[in-house]
Design an enzyme around this catalytic site. Structure first.
Site, PDB file in Angstrom:
ATOM      1  N   THR A 257     -13.708  14.442 -31.939  1.00 35.98           N
ATOM      2  CA  THR A 257     -14.294  13.184 -32.406  1.00 35.98           C
ATOM      3  C   THR A 257     -15.053  13.348 -33.721  1.00 35.98           C
ATOM      4  O   THR A 257     -15.637  12.387 -34.227  1.00 35.98           O
ATOM      5  CB  THR A 257     -15.230  12.588 -31.335  1.00 35.98           C
ATOM      6  OG1 THR A 257     -16.010  13.647 -30.792  1.00 35.98           O
ATOM      7  CG2 THR A 257     -14.454  11.927 -30.235  1.00 35.98           C
TER       8      THR A 257
ATOM      9  N   LYS B 196     -17.378  16.187 -34.488  1.00 31.22           N
ATOM     10  CA  LYS B 196     -18.697  16.850 -34.411  1.00 31.22           C
ATOM     11  C   LYS B 196     -18.830  17.928 -35.494  1.00 31.22           C
ATOM     12  O   LYS B 196     -19.840  18.006 -36.186  1.00 31.22           O
ATOM     13  CB  LYS B 196     -18.914  17.454 -33.008  1.00 31.22           C
ATOM     14  CG  LYS B 196     -18.949  16.378 -31.924  1.00 31.22           C
ATOM     15  CD  LYS B 196     -19.238  16.917 -30.563  1.00 31.22           C
ATOM     16  CE  LYS B 196     -18.126  17.730 -29.957  1.00 31.22           C
ATOM     17  NZ  LYS B 196     -16.864  16.992 -29.747  1.00 31.22           N
TER      18      LYS B 196
ATOM     19  N   ASP C 187       2.614   7.156 -11.475  1.00 28.03           N
ATOM     20  CA  ASP C 187       2.100   5.778 -11.368  1.00 28.03           C
ATOM     21  C   ASP C 187       1.242   5.648 -10.112  1.00 28.03           C
ATOM     22  O   ASP C 187       0.177   5.031 -10.136  1.00 28.03           O
ATOM     23  CB  ASP C 187       3.259   4.777 -11.251  1.00 28.03           C
ATOM     24  CG  ASP C 187       4.153   4.784 -12.474  1.00 28.03           C
ATOM     25  OD1 ASP C 187       3.673   5.182 -13.548  1.00 28.03           O
ATOM     26  OD2 ASP C 187       5.332   4.384 -12.352  1.00 28.03           O
TER      27      ASP C 187
ATOM     28  N   GLU D  23      11.050   1.222 -16.320  1.00 25.36           N
ATOM     29  CA  GLU D  23      10.161   0.902 -17.455  1.00 25.36           C
ATOM     30  C   GLU D  23      10.122  -0.598 -17.733  1.00 25.36           C
ATOM     31  O   GLU D  23       9.057  -1.154 -18.010  1.00 25.36           O
ATOM     32  CB  GLU D  23      10.602   1.660 -18.720  1.00 25.36           C
ATOM     33  CG  GLU D  23      10.488   3.182 -18.634  1.00 25.36           C
ATOM     34  CD  GLU D  23       9.108   3.674 -18.237  1.00 25.36           C
ATOM     35  OE1 GLU D  23       8.120   3.000 -18.571  1.00 25.36           O
ATOM     36  OE2 GLU D  23       9.016   4.708 -17.568  1.00 25.36           O
TER      37      GLU D  23
ATOM     38  N   GLY E  65     -20.038  14.879 -27.097  1.00 24.83           N
ATOM     39  CA  GLY E  65     -18.924  13.936 -27.016  1.00 24.83           C
ATOM     40  C   GLY E  65     -17.614  14.653 -26.826  1.00 24.83           C
ATOM     41  O   GLY E  65     -17.557  15.885 -26.900  1.00 24.83           O
ATOM     42  N   PRO E  66     -16.550  13.886 -26.591  1.00 30.59           N
ATOM     43  CA  PRO E  66     -15.244  14.475 -26.307  1.00 30.59           C
ATOM     44  C   PRO E  66     -14.702  15.288 -27.492  1.00 30.59           C
ATOM     45  O   PRO E  66     -15.178  15.122 -28.630  1.00 30.59           O
ATOM     46  CB  PRO E  66     -14.346  13.266 -26.049  1.00 30.59           C
ATOM     47  CG  PRO E  66     -15.201  12.074 -26.075  1.00 30.59           C
ATOM     48  CD  PRO E  66     -16.518  12.421 -26.633  1.00 30.59           C
TER      49      PRO E  66
HETATM   50  P1  ATP Z   1     -14.208  19.985 -30.760  1.00 31.17           P
HETATM   51  O1  ATP Z   1     -15.202  19.399 -29.786  1.00 31.17           O
HETATM   52  O2  ATP Z   1     -12.853  20.153 -30.146  1.00 31.17           O
HETATM   53  O3  ATP Z   1     -14.699  21.176 -31.514  1.00 31.17           O
HETATM   54  P2  ATP Z   1     -14.896  18.194 -32.921  1.00 31.17           P
HETATM   55  O4  ATP Z   1     -15.540  16.978 -32.328  1.00 31.17           O
HETATM   56  O5  ATP Z   1     -15.786  19.205 -33.539  1.00 31.17           O
HETATM   57  O6  ATP Z   1     -13.914  18.843 -31.867  1.00 31.17           O
HETATM   58  P3  ATP Z   1     -13.665  18.109 -35.494  1.00 31.17           P
HETATM   59  O7  ATP Z   1     -13.341  19.559 -35.510  1.00 31.17           O
HETATM   60  O8  ATP Z   1     -14.820  17.648 -36.290  1.00 31.17           O
HETATM   61  O9  ATP Z   1     -13.855  17.657 -33.987  1.00 31.17           O
HETATM   62  O10 ATP Z   1     -12.383  17.256 -35.898  1.00 31.17           O
HETATM   63  C1  ATP Z   1     -11.085  17.791 -35.959  1.00 31.17           C
HETATM   64  C2  ATP Z   1     -10.269  17.057 -37.010  1.00 31.17           C
HETATM   65  O11 ATP Z   1     -10.029  15.719 -36.576  1.00 31.17           O
HETATM   66  C3  ATP Z   1     -10.987  16.920 -38.324  1.00 31.17           C
HETATM   67  O12 ATP Z   1     -10.700  17.994 -39.179  1.00 31.17           O
HETATM   68  C4  ATP Z   1     -10.456  15.616 -38.877  1.00 31.17           C
HETATM   69  O13 ATP Z   1      -9.229  15.811 -39.528  1.00 31.17           O
HETATM   70  C5  ATP Z   1     -10.181  14.797 -37.641  1.00 31.17           C
HETATM   71  N1  ATP Z   1     -11.308  13.916 -37.286  1.00 31.17           N
HETATM   72  C6  ATP Z   1     -12.014  13.964 -36.129  1.00 31.17           C
HETATM   73  N2  ATP Z   1     -12.930  12.991 -36.094  1.00 31.17           N
HETATM   74  C7  ATP Z   1     -12.840  12.318 -37.261  1.00 31.17           C
HETATM   75  C8  ATP Z   1     -13.544  11.197 -37.818  1.00 31.17           C
HETATM   76  N3  ATP Z   1     -14.514  10.596 -37.141  1.00 31.17           N
HETATM   77  N4  ATP Z   1     -13.175  10.780 -39.049  1.00 31.17           N
HETATM   78  C9  ATP Z   1     -12.188  11.384 -39.727  1.00 31.17           C
HETATM   79  N5  ATP Z   1     -11.483  12.437 -39.253  1.00 31.17           N
HETATM   80  C10 ATP Z   1     -11.787  12.905 -38.030  1.00 31.17           C
END
Ligand code: ATP
Length: 500
Positions: free
Chosen positions: A112, A114, A410, A336, A108-109
């Site tokens: 989010t 992970k 735009d 705007e 996923g992006p």
């Molecule tokens: P990347 O792909 O860039 O490594 P990731 O998906 O692993 O990113 P995380 O490192 O888990 O993302 O999230 C970064 C921060 O964003 C977390 O420390 C938290 O503060 C916040 N965060 C992200 N997703 C959530 C969520 N679903 N609920 C609560 N906090 C979140």
């Protein structure tokens, strides 16, 4: 210390031999080789290479992440919890003859959650958590990556034993760097060896060992992964960790506002509605920025205004000191407000804020909110969006008799949407692919879409020239207008989207 004495003694010996007329070429070659090996090893000191988080004192807080502290990822959490069952209740899985899962791939992006999910998995199963990233394995020297993979697995096992735990979660972020399709890289020997070693280690995981190992990997590019990694028996389970929907955003906002002093009238639902496309990391940042804004204002609490301003800050960046000249500000304001009026007429209640203060790359900004997160778009909806995008330049032309370079972004977006319309078979070209359409037909189809929508925007604005002038004059004064106030001035008050 002993190492330093040894090196000193060796240097003194070599110098003595050289001074006595002996040929020291061989010694020098050995010394150069030893130095090179030392350099390779010292860039990645043993044990410090991977982030190990267990029940010990170091970084104790990060392992405290629990599934409750992760918002908006209900499906991912459910899938993950199910896969963890074999660690939590291995006896039951064994009785049912379930082949335990060795690897879970989170896709996923960015931002989010992970990494959070992997940490929560380790916490839930009382496992040692060993984190690393794909890029840490790839080096210039053949064989180093493979050795690091071996070391990662043995570090996980030994740390678990040291901590007295019987399971370990190995987290590999950016797995596509080390697990890309084989034979695609110029230095493919090193990449292939590293990936092969990972496959060997995963095949060697025995779920009934003293330490049960689960590998959780994360990637934003699952399409780049070698199919050998995703075949059953390795990363058996692929869990999508998508951008949160409105309810998910609300949940994440509540989590991150937990310890913050929010004012009573704060409406987090409105903020969730206005943050379409935000990841969890963006939302965490938004809460933090709102707190910083409150501190700057000398307030002890965080209000709706700070939260709204923090949305703009996260989307566009910090306010700039550079103030455009007056003629430019007038042009930006009309541009705007043009977006705003056409947006409001075509999608009543959608305008959230209009600002004319420069932030980041933008000189002004109109933020629209969306009632629901959509997954499908109709032709009418996409055409409305094009009309709203073109309304900025149309307003400039109506007010000043000319357009400016301020519309290029735009236009870019309008072209993208036209492309989507054609590719989805929603244009007058019928069911067609942009890549296969003759250039001339493509050009004519896009031009027709843009001309029709530009004319629509013009018709809407021409009948509201007074409102365009008045609202523009007002935001030149105040720099900003909120949706409700804007609707009042436009005479469409009461149509604002209500939080459900
Ligand atoms: P990347 O792909 O860039 O490594 P990731 O998906 O692993 O990113 P995380 O490192 O888990 O993302 O999230 C970064 C921060 O964003 C977390 O420390 C938290 O503060 C916040 N965060 C992200 N997703 C959530 C969520 N679903 N609920 C609560 N906090 C979140």
């Amino acid at each position: 210390m002993a190492k330093e004495i040894g090196i000193g003694a060796a240097l003194a010996g070599i110098t003595f031999l050289a001074a006595s007329g002996y040929d020291i070429t061989l010694f020098l070659l050995v010394a150069v080789f030893a130095a090179a090996m030392w350099l390779i090893r010292s860039t990645t000191p043993m044990g410090k290479r991977f982030q190990i988080i267990g029940g010990n004192k170091q970084d104790h807080r990060s392992i405290q992440v629990s599934f409750e502290g992760i918002g908006g990822q209900e499906v991912a959490k459910r899938e993950l919890l199910e896969a963890l069952e074999f660690i939590v209740d291995s006896e039951r899985s064994r009785k049912l003859g379930i082949r335990p899962i060795k690897g879970i791939l989170l896709t996923g992006p960015p931002g989010t959650g992970k990494t959070l999910l992997a940490k929560a998995a380790a916490n839930h199963t009382n496992s040692v958590f060993v984190a690393s990233s794909g890029s840490e394995f790839i080096q210039m020297y053949a064989g180093v990556g493979a050795q690091r993979v071996r070391q990662l697995f043995s570090t996980a096992r030994s740390s678990a034993l040291q901590e007295g735990r019987n399971s370990a979660v190995i987290f590999i972020d950016e797995i596509e760097v080390l697990g890309g399709k084989r034979g695609r890289h110029s230095s493919h020997l090193e990449y292939d060896q590293t990936l092969n070693q990972l496959l060997v280690e995963m095949d060697g995981i025995n779920p009934y060992d003293d330490v049960r190992v689960l590998v959780i990997a994360a990637t934003n590019r699952a399409d780049l992964l070698d199919p050998a990694l995703t075949r059953p028996g390795r990363f058996d389970r692929i869990v999508r960790v998508d951008l949160p929907d409105r309810q998910g955003r609300l949940h994440i906002l509540k989590i991150h506002s937990g310890e913050k002093p929010l004012e009573e009238n704060v409406d987090l639902d409105e903020i969730a509605r206005d943050t379409l496309g935000f990841s969890g990391a963006h939302l965490e940042n938004l809460m933090n920025e709102a707190a910083i804004l409150s501190m700057r204002k000398g307030k002890a609490t965080i209000g709706q205004d700070e939260l709204r301003e923090a949305i703009d800050k996260v989307i566009m960046g910090e306010k700039l000191d550079r103030r455009p000249i007056d003629e430019e500000i007038a042009r930006i304001a009309h541009h705007e407000v043009g977006h705003g009026i056409v947006g409001e007429v075509l999608r009543p209640g959608s305008v959230s804020t209009i600002t004319v203060m420069p932030r980041g790359q933008a000189l002004g900004y109109t933020r629209h909110s969306q009632e629901e997160d959509c997954h499908l778009y109709t032709r009418g909806y996409l055409e409305d969006r094009i009309a709203i995008l073109l309304a900025g330049s149309v307003a400039e032309e109506l007010a000043f008799g000319s357009k400016s370079t301020g519309s290029s972004n735009d236009f870019q977006q309008a072209l993208e949407i036209s492309r989507t319309l054609i590719n989805a078979g929603l244009s007058d070209a019928g069911i067609a692919s942009v890549d296969e359409l003759p250039k001339q037909v493509y050009y004519e189809t896009v031009s027709a879409i843009l001309a029709t929508q530009e004319q629509r925007a013009k018709t809407i604005l021409e009948s509201r020239l007074n409102a365009l002038r008045e609202i523009s004059a007002s935001i030149i004064e105040s720099e900003k207008i909120e949706g409700e106030e804007f609707r009042k001035m436009l005479g469409t008050e009461g149509t604002g989207m209500k939080a459900s």
